[in-house]
Design a protein around this motif. Structure first.
Motif, PDB file in Angstrom:
ATOM      1  N   LYS A 277       1.802 -33.499 -19.813  1.00 47.02           N
ATOM      2  CA  LYS A 277       2.132 -34.556 -18.382  1.00 47.02           C
ATOM      3  C   LYS A 277       1.004 -34.664 -17.414  1.00 47.02           C
ATOM      4  O   LYS A 277       0.930 -36.030 -17.100  1.00 47.02           O
ATOM      5  N   ALA A 278       0.323 -33.629 -17.119  1.00 51.13           N
ATOM      6  CA  ALA A 278      -0.772 -34.033 -16.048  1.00 51.13           C
ATOM      7  C   ALA A 278      -2.055 -34.302 -16.836  1.00 51.13           C
ATOM      8  O   ALA A 278      -2.496 -35.543 -16.339  1.00 51.13           O
ATOM      9  N   LEU A 279      -2.173 -34.481 -18.148  1.00 51.78           N
ATOM     10  CA  LEU A 279      -3.205 -35.440 -18.656  1.00 51.78           C
ATOM     11  C   LEU A 279      -2.539 -36.764 -18.586  1.00 51.78           C
ATOM     12  O   LEU A 279      -3.911 -37.875 -18.993  1.00 51.78           O
ATOM     13  N   MET A 280      -1.226 -37.178 -18.823  1.00 54.46           N
ATOM     14  CA  MET A 280      -0.670 -38.738 -18.885  1.00 54.46           C
ATOM     15  C   MET A 280      -1.513 -38.893 -17.484  1.00 54.46           C
ATOM     16  O   MET A 280      -1.721 -40.279 -17.594  1.00 54.46           O
ATOM     17  N   ASP A 281      -0.537 -38.221 -16.335  1.00 47.98           N
ATOM     18  CA  ASP A 281      -0.930 -38.493 -15.705  1.00 47.98           C
ATOM     19  C   ASP A 281      -2.548 -39.370 -14.827  1.00 47.98           C
ATOM     20  O   ASP A 281      -2.688 -40.451 -14.333  1.00 47.98           O
ATOM     21  N   THR A 282      -3.635 -38.077 -15.152  1.00 50.23           N
ATOM     22  CA  THR A 282      -5.115 -38.156 -15.160  1.00 50.23           C
ATOM     23  C   THR A 282      -5.674 -39.663 -16.050  1.00 50.23           C
ATOM     24  O   THR A 282      -6.311 -40.367 -15.048  1.00 50.23           O
ATOM     25  N   GLU A 283      -4.713 -40.067 -16.912  1.00 46.50           N
ATOM     26  CA  GLU A 283      -5.390 -41.422 -18.009  1.00 46.50           C
ATOM     27  C   GLU A 283      -4.042 -41.869 -18.031  1.00 46.50           C
ATOM     28  O   GLU A 283      -4.901 -43.392 -18.255  1.00 46.50           O
ATOM     29  N   GLY A 284      -3.847 -42.549 -16.413  1.00 48.96           N
ATOM     30  CA  GLY A 284      -3.542 -43.986 -16.485  1.00 48.96           C
ATOM     31  C   GLY A 284      -1.548 -43.933 -16.763  1.00 48.96           C
ATOM     32  O   GLY A 284      -1.455 -45.485 -16.779  1.00 48.96           O
ATOM     33  N   ILE A 285      -0.946 -43.034 -17.615  1.00 53.30           N
ATOM     34  CA  ILE A 285       0.178 -43.423 -18.497  1.00 53.30           C
ATOM     35  C   ILE A 285       1.485 -42.021 -17.663  1.00 53.30           C
ATOM     36  O   ILE A 285       2.573 -42.084 -18.565  1.00 53.30           O
ATOM     37  N   GLY A 286       1.058 -41.886 -16.284  1.00 52.31           N
ATOM     38  CA  GLY A 286       1.797 -41.791 -16.513  1.00 52.31           C
ATOM     39  C   GLY A 286       3.268 -42.008 -16.226  1.00 52.31           C
ATOM     40  O   GLY A 286       4.667 -40.928 -15.480  1.00 52.31           O
ATOM     41  N   ASP A 287       3.672 -43.219 -16.259  1.00 49.72           N
ATOM     42  CA  ASP A 287       4.559 -44.425 -16.495  1.00 49.72           C
ATOM     43  C   ASP A 287       5.376 -44.083 -17.391  1.00 49.72           C
ATOM     44  O   ASP A 287       6.437 -44.685 -17.694  1.00 49.72           O
ATOM     45  N   ARG A 288       4.658 -43.338 -18.411  1.00 47.34           N
ATOM     46  CA  ARG A 288       5.395 -43.302 -19.808  1.00 47.34           C
ATOM     47  C   ARG A 288       5.954 -42.188 -20.216  1.00 47.34           C
ATOM     48  O   ARG A 288       6.220 -41.239 -18.944  1.00 47.34           O
TER      49      ARG A 288
END
Lengths: 139, 336
Positions: free
Chosen positions: A77-88
């Protein structure tokens, strides 16, 4: 609105060595008309999120039976947020105590499923969440 | 035309997205690919934006029957080409279910070695309506990857049989992958996919039967089984899993790539592809006009239903429809 197929990255993070459950769920998602990118066993949070970025996946599904669900879901989840896909959507399954599910939910992780859940329920849930996100993006 | 070609699905192509794309952000590249894959109305604008950034990359098709190791070989090739100083794009196509529309795409499992390798960008595509081993959007996705800065683009087809030849239209070089113990010499004498090959790779060369397959292939090619007009299709043995023979294959592909460029054949192939692209776009547009004007598909379905019952010939209807559908001749100058 004619929706294009939903793309889901399905993976098993960590070292636990069997992926029957992940395959069963992946097949059910295909049956439901989704395009599933199957990563298989022994994935790291980095490899999972990198694949989801390149695939522009609508959702990531993790299968964790090793008991290490807290670190895996938290890190992905943290990586998704930093990589710009936190909305997925980040969802998944395993044997995950309610208390842990609540903690993860507070971090923005989606619903988590257990052994008793029908795979078609998972497909329905993913559809609902992804279509809602797409509708919000259109407006 | 501009009206009907505006993007209707999802967020539009913002200037910020293009800025991020040109700045080399991988997520932006992935998002543009998604547009190409899912939104035909967005394609013209994307294509306009990409122009000026296309024409240099070499596109290499990797095709062959299911299970011969195409994905593992593609992964090894990508590494080899990247080690030679190339940025490498991969488009890996897996079949869509004709019943549910879903697809199980497993190519990444064989490409673990590429994880974290910034020189490579890999994208899985479901074949959707494509019948010839590729997805309808394959060429468009390869365009995006080229404009993103990739020097070599590997296009891996679904596992094919003998006649799925779409890859020829998409690739500058076609690699046909086979493995030992799959059919005798008769198979290599049949027309079709074998004629599409610029390089034949016998993969899994650690398995028994490799010498026999190599011999029967050499025999078949000596009788002219390869692409008409060529007489020496190279045949290489590899074991992608053990990384054997990959260096030789990379060298062969790079040598064919420079031959293509030096001889002008690369430009000739690009011309043929552009011709195709233009023709297809105009066909699509004309068909869309017919749909809007007379509801062509529904009318055709109704006539087919009637003909199924009556057993009549379809041609009276076809003649009537064609005669009533004259293309306006007055604006030929617009075609200059």
């Amino acid at each position: 609105m004619n929706e294009h197929p939903i793309k889901v990255v399905v993976a098993k993070p960590g070292l636990d060595g069997h992926d029957r459950g992940a395959k069963v769920v992946a097949r059910a998602l295909v049956e439901a008309g989704m395009e599933v990118v199957y990563l298989g066993l022994r994935q790291t949070p980095e490899s999972i999120v990198a694949a989801a970025v390149e695939e522009d996946a609508d959702a990531i599904g993790l299968s964790v039976l090793s008991g290490a669900h807290m670190p895996h879901f938290t890190k992905v989840k943290a990586l998704m947020d930093t990589e710009g896909i936190g909305d997925r959507l980040l969802t998944g399954g395993g044997i995950i105590p309610t208390k842990d599910q609540e903690t993860l939910s507070a971090l923005g992780v989606g619903r988590l499923f257990g052994p008793g859940d029908d795979p078609s329920t998972i497909a329905e849930y993913i559809k609902e969440r992804v279509y809602a996100r797409r509708a919000a993006e259109r407006n | 035309m501009a009206e009907s070609m505006r993007s209707s699905r999802g967020p539009s192509l913002t200037p910020q997205l293009w800025e991020r794309f040109l700045g080399g952000e991988r997520r932006a590249c992935a998002q543009v690919i998604t547009k190409v894959e899912n939104d035909p109305d967005a394609v013209p604008e994307i294509r306009d934006r990409l122009s000026g950034r296309l024409g240099r990359a070499i596109r290499i098709g990797i095709t062959g029957p299911p299970g011969v190791g195409k994905s593992t070989l593609t992964s090894a090739l990508a590494r080899g080409l990247a080690d030679g100083g190339n940025r490498v794009g991969i488009v890996a196509v897996d079949p869509s279910s004709p019943f549910t529309g879903g697809a199980f795409m497993g190519d990444r499992i064989r490409m673990d070695a590429l994880v974290g390798d910034d020189r490579v960008f890999m994208r899985s595509l479901a074949s959707r309506a494509g019948q010839g081993g590729l997805a309808p959007s394959t060429a468009g996705v390869a365009d995006v990857l080229e404009a993103f800065g990739m020097d070599r683009i590997l296009i891996e087809t679904v596992g094919v049989g003998q006649a799925e030849l779409d890859v020829m239209a998409c690739a500058d070089i076609v690699v046909l992958v086979l493995q030992p113990s799959t059919g005798d010499a008769i198979q290599s004498l049949k027309s079709g996919i074998i004629e599409a090959a610029d390089v034949v790779v016998v993969n899994k060369a650690d398995l028994p039967g490799v010498e026999m397959l190599l011999q029967s292939l050499r025999f078949a090619f000596s009788l002219g089984a390869g692409r008409p007009g060529t007489n020496a299709t190279p045949i290489l043995a590899t074991s992608a899993q053990a990384s054997e023979g990959i260096g030789e294959l990379v060298a062969e592909l790079e040598s064919q790539a420079s031959d293509l460029v030096d001889s002008g054949r690369h430009r000739e192939m690009r011309r043929a592809r552009l011709e195709n692209e233009i023709r297809r776009a105009i066909q699509t547009h004309l068909w869309a006009s017919l749909e809007r004007a007379v509801g062509a598909s529904a009318k055709i379905r109704r006539h087919a239903e009637e003909l199924t019952l009556s057993g009549g010939s379809p041609y009276p209807f076809i003649r009537r429809a064609c005669a009533a559908t004259q293309v306006c001749q007055t604006k030929e100058e617009a075609w200059q």
